[in-house]
Design a protein around this motif. Structure first.
Motif, PDB file in Angstrom:
ATOM      1  N   LEU A  26       0.827  -1.207   0.000  1.00  0.00           N
ATOM      2  CA  LEU A  26       0.000   0.000   0.000  1.00  0.00           C
ATOM      3  C   LEU A  26       0.861   1.256   0.000  1.00  0.00           C
ATOM      4  O   LEU A  26       0.547   2.247  -0.674  1.00  0.00           O
ATOM      5  CB  LEU A  26      -0.940  -0.011   1.207  1.00  0.00           C
ATOM      6  N   GLN A  27       1.972   1.218   0.778  1.00  0.00           N
ATOM      7  CA  GLN A  27       2.867   2.368   0.822  1.00  0.00           C
ATOM      8  C   GLN A  27       3.496   2.632  -0.545  1.00  0.00           C
ATOM      9  O   GLN A  27       3.619   3.776  -0.989  1.00  0.00           O
ATOM     10  CB  GLN A  27       3.968   2.124   1.861  1.00  0.00           C
ATOM     11  N   ASN A  28       3.893   1.561  -1.237  1.00  0.00           N
ATOM     12  CA  ASN A  28       4.465   1.713  -2.580  1.00  0.00           C
ATOM     13  C   ASN A  28       3.448   2.303  -3.561  1.00  0.00           C
ATOM     14  O   ASN A  28       3.788   3.117  -4.423  1.00  0.00           O
ATOM     15  CB  ASN A  28       4.953   0.360  -3.107  1.00  0.00           C
ATOM     16  N   GLN A  29       2.187   1.861  -3.430  1.00  0.00           N
ATOM     17  CA  GLN A  29       1.154   2.401  -4.302  1.00  0.00           C
ATOM     18  C   GLN A  29       0.959   3.896  -4.069  1.00  0.00           C
ATOM     19  O   GLN A  29       0.810   4.676  -5.011  1.00  0.00           O
ATOM     20  CB  GLN A  29      -0.166   1.661  -4.081  1.00  0.00           C
ATOM     21  N   ILE A  30       0.978   4.299  -2.800  1.00  0.00           N
ATOM     22  CA  ILE A  30       0.816   5.725  -2.483  1.00  0.00           C
ATOM     23  C   ILE A  30       2.004   6.522  -3.007  1.00  0.00           C
ATOM     24  O   ILE A  30       1.843   7.622  -3.554  1.00  0.00           O
ATOM     25  CB  ILE A  30       0.660   5.923  -0.961  1.00  0.00           C
ATOM     26  N   ASN A  31       3.205   5.975  -2.855  1.00  0.00           N
ATOM     27  CA  ASN A  31       4.400   6.688  -3.313  1.00  0.00           C
ATOM     28  C   ASN A  31       4.450   6.827  -4.827  1.00  0.00           C
ATOM     29  O   ASN A  31       4.822   7.870  -5.362  1.00  0.00           O
ATOM     30  CB  ASN A  31       5.667   5.965  -2.832  1.00  0.00           C
ATOM     31  N   SER A  32       4.089   5.742  -5.534  1.00  0.00           N
ATOM     32  CA  SER A  32       4.197   5.739  -6.998  1.00  0.00           C
ATOM     33  C   SER A  32       2.942   6.218  -7.708  1.00  0.00           C
ATOM     34  O   SER A  32       2.991   6.641  -8.868  1.00  0.00           O
ATOM     35  CB  SER A  32       4.540   4.329  -7.494  1.00  0.00           C
ATOM     36  N   GLY A  33       1.810   6.143  -7.011  1.00  0.00           N
ATOM     37  CA  GLY A  33       0.545   6.493  -7.653  1.00  0.00           C
ATOM     38  C   GLY A  33       0.046   5.424  -8.592  1.00  0.00           C
ATOM     39  O   GLY A  33      -0.931   5.627  -9.313  1.00  0.00           O
ATOM     40  N   SER A  34       0.720   4.269  -8.613  1.00  0.00           N
ATOM     41  CA  SER A  34       0.349   3.192  -9.520  1.00  0.00           C
ATOM     42  C   SER A  34      -0.065   1.949  -8.734  1.00  0.00           C
ATOM     43  O   SER A  34       0.444   1.694  -7.641  1.00  0.00           O
ATOM     44  CB  SER A  34       1.529   2.848 -10.434  1.00  0.00           C
ATOM     45  N   LYS A  35      -0.963   1.178  -9.347  1.00  0.00           N
ATOM     46  CA  LYS A  35      -1.419  -0.037  -8.693  1.00  0.00           C
ATOM     47  C   LYS A  35      -0.327  -1.102  -8.625  1.00  0.00           C
ATOM     48  O   LYS A  35      -0.355  -1.962  -7.746  1.00  0.00           O
ATOM     49  CB  LYS A  35      -2.628  -0.620  -9.447  1.00  0.00           C
ATOM     50  N   ILE A  36       0.588  -1.058  -9.576  1.00  0.00           N
ATOM     51  CA  ILE A  36       1.634  -2.078  -9.623  1.00  0.00           C
ATOM     52  C   ILE A  36       3.000  -1.423  -9.752  1.00  0.00           C
ATOM     53  O   ILE A  36       3.142  -0.337 -10.335  1.00  0.00           O
ATOM     54  CB  ILE A  36       1.435  -3.062 -10.805  1.00  0.00           C
ATOM     55  N   THR A  37       4.010  -2.080  -9.172  1.00  0.00           N
ATOM     56  CA  THR A  37       5.390  -1.631  -9.336  1.00  0.00           C
ATOM     57  C   THR A  37       6.202  -2.634 -10.151  1.00  0.00           C
ATOM     58  O   THR A  37       7.300  -2.322 -10.605  1.00  0.00           O
ATOM     59  CB  THR A  37       6.056  -1.427  -7.965  1.00  0.00           C
TER      60      THR A  37
END
Length: 313
Positions: A26-37
């Motif tokens: 969830l933190q990665n999604q908030i940081n990137s603005g994308s559903k997937i990294t």
């Protein structure tokens, strides 16, 4: 079934690890603005994203192609405009020359000006965009008019002074490349013709000017010279027809540019819907997951005995 302390510890650590993993995602999604990294996060979303990006790249390339198309058409239209201006001046000179009151000296001056107009129109026929000749069909590296130091050449055919351009190319037809269309892809399966087949027009104009020069040099009467006005009018009509054709293609270019702009907006929205997160929802999930994690830590602290003394107390 006997539940041991080891089992409690293992379960708690595994659940805490899962909780950390969910919060990290969830933190990665908030940081990137994308559903997937990475693709493994959601293969379906990743594959769709690749397709949308491919479409966007194609739209960008088509927009660059449209810039090239506009450049060719605008330059062609401007060139033919100058040809029309030159023909209007020829028309004025021939109208004046048709009067029998002109002296031989007056006609010689008119002939010299027509000589320069003829050279100017030949230069216009050799107009280039970058390193490519506009009116040479697919032979874009070869000029319409050239001179090898001895002979004048038109569309790769040596001009016989006794036959003129028309007779020369009738005897030795030029390469078909000079009349071929130059097409550029501007959309999936859509090609636009960007050049103007003006070889025949320039041949007609050049021969006409040569005949007018001869009339002025040989002292033809005013009636004979005046009859050239109909030829000039025909050449002007041909120029206008070619400009009308260019104008029609320019209008289509504008429509295609608008279509590409719309397509870009549509694909960008599809890409956003596919990959971009809903911040409100993700932040809410993050807060919820943090609360669950804190509760798990609190309960775990009560279940798991820190030391042997705590366990036997």
């Amino acid at each position: 079934m006997r539940v041991t302390q080891s089992m409690l510890s293992s379960n708690m650590l595994r659940n805490l690890s899962n909780s950390y993993s969910k919060m990290g995602k969830l933190q990665n999604q908030i940081n990137s603005g994308s559903k997937i990294t990475r693709p493994s996060d959601d293969p379906v979303v990743a594959v769709k994203g690749i397709g949308y990006r491919t479409n966007l790249n194609k739209v960008e390339q088509y927009k660059r192609n449209m810039g090239e198309v506009e450049n060719w058409l605008d330059t062609s239209d401007d060139t033919l405009d100058h040809v029309g201006i030159a023909l209007r001046r020829v028309q004025e000179l021939v109208t004046n020359a048709a009067s029998d009151t002109n002296t031989d000296e007056d006609r010689e001056k008119m002939k010299k000006e027509i000589d320069q107009i003829k050279l100017q129109i030949r230069d216009l026929a050799n107009t280039k965009v970058g390193e490519k000749y506009l009116f040479s069909g697919t032979n874009t590296l070869s000029p319409v008019f050239s001179n090898d130091g001895t002979n004048d050449t038109f569309a790769g055919v040596i001009i016989d002074p006794t036959l003129g351009i028309g007779g020369s190319i009738a005897a030795t037809p030029p390469s078909s490349g000079y009349t071929n269309s130059v097409e550029v892809e501007v959309y999936d399966g859509v090609n636009l013709n960007i050049n103007t087949d003006a070889v025949k027009m320039f041949a007609q104009i050049d021969d006409m000017l040569t005949n007018i020069q001869k009339d002025l040099s040989t002292g033809a009467d005013g009636t004979t010279i005046g009859n050239r006005l109909s030829e000039i009018s025909s050449a002007q009509n041909t120029v206008l027809e070619n400009r009308a054709d260019i104008g029609a293609r320019q209008n289509r270019v504008e429509m295609m540019i608008n279509r590409l702009a719309t397509q870009e907006v549509v694909v960008t929205k599809q890409l956003s819907d596919n990959e971009d997160i809903d911040y409100e929802r993700v932040i809410t999930e993050m807060i919820t997951q943090e609360s669950i994690h804190q509760a798990a830590l609190s309960v775990g602290a009560k279940i798991i005995q820190s030391t042997l003394v705590d366990f036997i107390r």
